[in-house]
Design a protein around this motif. Sequence first.
Motif, PDB file in Angstrom:
ATOM      1  N   ARG A 105     -57.788 -18.178  19.535  1.00  0.00           N
ATOM      2  CA  ARG A 105     -57.853 -17.287  19.782  1.00  0.00           C
ATOM      3  C   ARG A 105     -58.002 -15.399  19.886  1.00  0.00           C
ATOM      4  O   ARG A 105     -57.266 -15.611  19.211  1.00  0.00           O
ATOM      5  CB  ARG A 105     -55.867 -17.736  20.401  1.00  0.00           C
ATOM      6  CG  ARG A 105     -55.549 -19.143  21.500  1.00  0.00           C
ATOM      7  CD  ARG A 105     -53.474 -18.687  21.718  1.00  0.00           C
ATOM      8  NE  ARG A 105     -53.340 -20.509  21.579  1.00  0.00           N
ATOM      9  CZ  ARG A 105     -53.408 -20.924  23.106  1.00  0.00           C
ATOM     10  NH1 ARG A 105     -53.937 -19.859  23.806  1.00  0.00           N
ATOM     11  NH2 ARG A 105     -53.592 -21.784  23.990  1.00  0.00           N
ATOM     12  N   SER A 107     -55.278 -12.993  19.940  1.00  0.00           N
ATOM     13  CA  SER A 107     -53.994 -12.771  20.554  1.00  0.00           C
ATOM     14  C   SER A 107     -53.751 -13.010  19.021  1.00  0.00           C
ATOM     15  O   SER A 107     -53.720 -13.176  18.092  1.00  0.00           O
ATOM     16  CB  SER A 107     -53.650 -14.007  21.206  1.00  0.00           C
ATOM     17  OG  SER A 107     -52.013 -14.117  20.526  1.00  0.00           O
ATOM     18  N   PRO A 108     -52.775 -12.052  19.322  1.00  0.00           N
ATOM     19  CA  PRO A 108     -52.016 -11.941  17.270  1.00  0.00           C
ATOM     20  C   PRO A 108     -50.689 -13.143  17.467  1.00  0.00           C
ATOM     21  O   PRO A 108     -50.661 -13.711  15.638  1.00  0.00           O
ATOM     22  CB  PRO A 108     -50.750 -10.871  17.553  1.00  0.00           C
ATOM     23  CG  PRO A 108     -50.568 -10.685  19.510  1.00  0.00           C
ATOM     24  CD  PRO A 108     -52.123 -11.406  19.426  1.00  0.00           C
ATOM     25  N   PHE A 109     -51.107 -14.443  17.910  1.00  0.00           N
ATOM     26  CA  PHE A 109     -50.379 -15.027  18.250  1.00  0.00           C
ATOM     27  C   PHE A 109     -51.714 -16.536  18.023  1.00  0.00           C
ATOM     28  O   PHE A 109     -51.869 -17.069  19.159  1.00  0.00           O
ATOM     29  CB  PHE A 109     -49.126 -15.407  18.590  1.00  0.00           C
ATOM     30  CG  PHE A 109     -48.571 -14.556  19.844  1.00  0.00           C
ATOM     31  CD1 PHE A 109     -47.817 -14.094  18.582  1.00  0.00           C
ATOM     32  CD2 PHE A 109     -48.502 -13.753  20.646  1.00  0.00           C
ATOM     33  CE1 PHE A 109     -46.359 -13.188  19.016  1.00  0.00           C
ATOM     34  CE2 PHE A 109     -47.565 -12.807  20.736  1.00  0.00           C
ATOM     35  CZ  PHE A 109     -46.892 -12.578  20.370  1.00  0.00           C
ATOM     36  N   SER A 110     -51.010 -17.907  17.038  1.00  0.00           N
ATOM     37  CA  SER A 110     -51.938 -19.392  17.355  1.00  0.00           C
ATOM     38  C   SER A 110     -52.049 -19.132  18.391  1.00  0.00           C
ATOM     39  O   SER A 110     -52.192 -21.215  18.870  1.00  0.00           O
ATOM     40  CB  SER A 110     -51.686 -19.820  16.112  1.00  0.00           C
ATOM     41  OG  SER A 110     -50.051 -19.835  15.748  1.00  0.00           O
ATOM     42  N   PHE A 111     -50.381 -19.658  18.951  1.00  0.00           N
ATOM     43  CA  PHE A 111     -49.748 -20.343  19.971  1.00  0.00           C
ATOM     44  C   PHE A 111     -49.875 -20.181  21.961  1.00  0.00           C
ATOM     45  O   PHE A 111     -49.812 -20.731  23.005  1.00  0.00           O
ATOM     46  CB  PHE A 111     -48.463 -20.827  20.274  1.00  0.00           C
ATOM     47  CG  PHE A 111     -47.237 -19.591  20.224  1.00  0.00           C
ATOM     48  CD1 PHE A 111     -46.772 -19.013  20.910  1.00  0.00           C
ATOM     49  CD2 PHE A 111     -47.167 -19.482  18.625  1.00  0.00           C
ATOM     50  CE1 PHE A 111     -45.744 -18.167  20.828  1.00  0.00           C
ATOM     51  CE2 PHE A 111     -46.574 -17.649  18.607  1.00  0.00           C
ATOM     52  CZ  PHE A 111     -45.866 -17.863  19.771  1.00  0.00           C
ATOM     53  N   ALA A 112     -50.519 -18.488  21.803  1.00  0.00           N
ATOM     54  CA  ALA A 112     -50.810 -17.685  23.084  1.00  0.00           C
ATOM     55  C   ALA A 112     -51.204 -16.721  23.074  1.00  0.00           C
ATOM     56  O   ALA A 112     -52.118 -16.388  22.237  1.00  0.00           O
ATOM     57  CB  ALA A 112     -48.954 -17.037  23.495  1.00  0.00           C
ATOM     58  N   GLY A 113     -51.831 -16.525  24.160  1.00  0.00           N
ATOM     59  CA  GLY A 113     -53.177 -15.886  24.627  1.00  0.00           C
ATOM     60  C   GLY A 113     -54.369 -16.884  24.556  1.00  0.00           C
ATOM     61  O   GLY A 113     -54.215 -17.062  24.867  1.00  0.00           O
ATOM     62  N   TYR A 140     -58.010  -7.457  19.540  1.00  0.00           N
ATOM     63  CA  TYR A 140     -57.781  -8.621  19.156  1.00  0.00           C
ATOM     64  C   TYR A 140     -59.402  -9.413  18.879  1.00  0.00           C
ATOM     65  O   TYR A 140     -59.609 -10.186  18.420  1.00  0.00           O
ATOM     66  CB  TYR A 140     -56.682  -9.717  19.247  1.00  0.00           C
ATOM     67  CG  TYR A 140     -55.867  -9.575  18.501  1.00  0.00           C
ATOM     68  CD1 TYR A 140     -54.917  -9.788  17.478  1.00  0.00           C
ATOM     69  CD2 TYR A 140     -55.342  -8.125  19.071  1.00  0.00           C
ATOM     70  CE1 TYR A 140     -54.454  -9.413  16.135  1.00  0.00           C
ATOM     71  CE2 TYR A 140     -53.353  -7.883  18.401  1.00  0.00           C
ATOM     72  CZ  TYR A 140     -53.309  -8.399  17.009  1.00  0.00           C
ATOM     73  OH  TYR A 140     -52.043  -7.872  16.467  1.00  0.00           O
TER      74      TYR A 140
END
Length: 346
Positions: A105, A107-113, A140
């Motif tokens: 991703r 994104s700063p998140f591994s689960f969203a973005g 990102y």
Amino acid sequence: MVSNLDAQVNEAGYYSTQFKAGKFHNSNETEQPNMRKTLGIFWRYITETKQSPVPSKPLPMVQQSTSMLTQLSDTQIHMIKLGHSSVLLKVYGKYWLLDPVFSKRASPFSFAGPERFQDTPISLEDLPPIERILISHNHYDHLDKDSVLALIDKTKEIFVPLGVEGDLKQWGVDDTKIKAFDWWQEHTDNNSLVSFVPTQHFSGRGLGDSNKTLWGSWVIKAGDQSIYFSGDSGYFDGFKEIGRRYGPFNYTFIETGAYDKDWADIHMTPEQSVQAHLDLNGEVMFPIHNGTFDLAFHSWYDPLERVSKAAEHEQVTINTPIVGEVITAGTPHNNAFWWKSLMSKG
């Protein structure tokens, strides 16, 4: 050697005329995000129906391996699009990476973005030792912490915009490997010149760090080849100045994707991307920043469709390789227009 003869020390200690009142600035001031604008864009994401934001079928890809890369000649420059804006260069036997993003991703998140449409054509583990990583800015989808940390032990040096060195040091990257650049700064060695040059964009990775680091694009000259890598940018007159100082370019890797009327100052339409290529005095244009992440309101294939038509209209030679395909400098180019068979009907 890195030089910046025109710089002045400012309040933050940066030798940069672009840093004022605690932030970096574009040469031409652009609209700054505010709460009303941000909420408006968020509302569009909730309420607008997007057509074909992601592919309905797997995209074609050419798998690569260490042995396949090793077999490429050491007497030429080879170019491989890894997805989005990530490019692998083999520069006379040395491997360079431009904006390497291998994470699932952006994104700063591994689960969203935004999630990538497909894996990269080669894994981080299979990449050979890297001579040089070039980063255009800290968003990102261009600066991927996990990728940098996975690569740094087998990477000789990493070139970044001013301020980004602070992020890398916080992540544990040895500062002896980092070189930070202001606009128009150059680095030369025995067989290459690299220059960090302006774009019209912005930076930031979270709340409170907007424009605390610089953004830009890269000029690469090696042997008899000259390459331009745009990073992200809105269309501006700086492309003509870069072309005047460093052109002509054999190859331009130009951002072509994630455009929208709500952020027209900081991302180009495909037609503007072709004009930027012309301003740079480029020979062959590679449209990048597309086909990997859903970052805007247009379809996943719209950038490639529009840039192809604009290039034909302007009589510009473009190359739209399949991810993982090797393009060797100085060899003929064959555009397969691979995305057309994957476009949604109607």
